[in-house]
Design an enzyme around this catalytic site. Structure first.
Site, PDB file in Angstrom:
ATOM      1  N   SER A 145       0.824  -1.246   0.037  1.00  0.00           N
ATOM      2  CA  SER A 145       0.087  -0.074   0.043  1.00  0.00           C
ATOM      3  C   SER A 145       0.925   1.102   0.091  1.00  0.00           C
ATOM      4  O   SER A 145       1.496   1.358  -0.919  1.00  0.00           O
ATOM      5  CB  SER A 145      -0.944  -0.006   1.261  1.00  0.00           C
ATOM      6  OG  SER A 145      -1.994   1.102   1.075  1.00  0.00           O
ATOM      7  N   ASP A 221     -10.337  -5.414  -3.164  1.00  0.00           N
ATOM      8  CA  ASP A 221      -9.674  -4.670  -2.258  1.00  0.00           C
ATOM      9  C   ASP A 221     -10.594  -3.380  -2.166  1.00  0.00           C
ATOM     10  O   ASP A 221     -11.267  -2.796  -2.885  1.00  0.00           O
ATOM     11  CB  ASP A 221      -8.358  -3.850  -2.998  1.00  0.00           C
ATOM     12  CG  ASP A 221      -7.325  -3.160  -2.092  1.00  0.00           C
ATOM     13  OD1 ASP A 221      -7.963  -2.499  -1.357  1.00  0.00           O
ATOM     14  OD2 ASP A 221      -6.213  -3.338  -2.173  1.00  0.00           O
ATOM     15  N   HIS A 253      -7.419  -5.955   0.774  1.00  0.00           N
ATOM     16  CA  HIS A 253      -6.208  -5.127   1.175  1.00  0.00           C
ATOM     17  C   HIS A 253      -5.500  -5.396   2.500  1.00  0.00           C
ATOM     18  O   HIS A 253      -4.372  -4.927   2.772  1.00  0.00           O
ATOM     19  CB  HIS A 253      -6.609  -3.757   1.510  1.00  0.00           C
ATOM     20  CG  HIS A 253      -5.693  -2.443   1.044  1.00  0.00           C
ATOM     21  ND1 HIS A 253      -5.116  -2.350  -0.123  1.00  0.00           N
ATOM     22  CD2 HIS A 253      -4.950  -1.798   1.936  1.00  0.00           C
ATOM     23  CE1 HIS A 253      -4.158  -1.389   0.058  1.00  0.00           C
ATOM     24  NE2 HIS A 253      -4.088  -1.044   1.266  1.00  0.00           N
TER      25      HIS A 253
END
Ligand SMILES: N[C@@H](CCC(=O)N[C@@H](CSC=O)C(=O)NCC(=O)O)C(=O)O
Length: 275
Positions: A145, A221, A253
């Protein structure tokens, strides 16, 4: 260098250490997994940059990476995600300030005095790692991320420092995202030409990249629309980069996603580190 903890792990040692950083002007903490081969000489290194809200601990305790690094004889480094301590600026939100450095060197107040995370990772952390049996000529980088953004941008900006780069659900095009625009304005100021130097899609378009790239992105996600994976994939294709951009059906995620594919990433980096 201070030792905070050391635990035997998959035949090697999972340590946590702290050290002074001139870049961030304070004490920084990182996790370091040394495989048992490190007892006989320097081993290659994979750095893992974590995402928003994380410390050095999240990936160290949740990714399961040590099992696969032990198989490959590779060390893992888990840095913190921002400066810490008294006098370090912060916001009320989780996506700017503490644990949300975006791995840039801030040029704007109140961030500038401590938020120098690009220099921390590429200079001070590297220097601190020289205290351990690590082959600093064989280093690769990955992340998740915000940390995936950090891994991609640092690799693209410092192509001689890292042999390969991978990322899980990276923020691929921060200058076009809610996860990027506000933070870059705060950390780097309003001149958007400066932002381009911290955007993986724009860096790939301007500089290209000649080392292997692997990106995994879950199709379920919850932050999918902030990540712009397709923009980075298109930039890689146009630059004819050695890149695998994989969409993984149904994954979100979370660290359950990372744990599901971490073996692929460690093996991918092992190929480059042992080439
Ligand atoms: N608290 C936030 C979500 C925060 C979050 O999901 N953080 C991710 C990284 S997101 C991009 O950088 C993370 O790694 N969390 C730590 C963990 O151990 O899962 C919200 O509620 O929206």
């Amino acid at each position: 260098m201070d030792t905070i903890s050391e635990n035997k792990c998959f035949g090697g040692t999972q340590g946590v250490y702290s050290h002074a950083s001139a870049a961030t002007g304070g004490t920084m903490t990182f996790g370091l997994f040394l495989p048992e081969e490190a007892a006989n000489g320097p081993v290659p290194v994979l750095i893992y940059l974590s995402g928003l809200t994380c410390t050095h601990e999240n990936a160290m305790t949740k990714s399961g990476a040590q099992a696969f690094a032990a198989e490959q004889g590779i060390a893992l480094v888990f840095p913190d995600t921002s400066p810490r301590g008294d006098g370090v600026a912060d916001t009320d939100g989780f996506d700017m300030g503490l644990a949300a450095s975006f791995y840039v060197d801030a040029t704007q107040d109140p961030w500038k005095p401590h938020y120098q995370m690009e220099t921390y990772i590429t200079r001070d952390l590297m220097q601190a790692l020289a205290d351990f049996p690590l082959d600093m000529d064989r280093v690769s980088i990955t992340g998740h991320s915000m940390g995936g953004h950090g891994a991609l941008t640092l690799a693209l900006k410092h192509p001689d420092m890292f042999r390969s780069v991978s990322a899980f659900s990276p923020i691929c095009h921060p200058t076009a995202s809610d996860w990027g625009q506000r933070q870059f304005e705060g950390y780097l100021g309003s001149d958007k030409s400066v932002w381009a130097d911290h955007d993986a899609t724009l860096l790939m378009r301007s500089n290209g990249y000649d080392k292997p790239v692997l990106v995994d992105q879950g199709t379920a996600d919850q932050f999918y629309d902030k990540l712009n994976t397709g923009d980075f994939a298109a930039a890689c294709a146009d630059a004819r980069a050695d890149a695998q951009i994989r969409l993984q059906s149904g994954y979100d995620h979370s660290y359950f996603f990372i744990a599901s594919f971490i073996a692929d990433h460690v093996d991918f980096h092992a190929q480059a580190l042992y080439a």
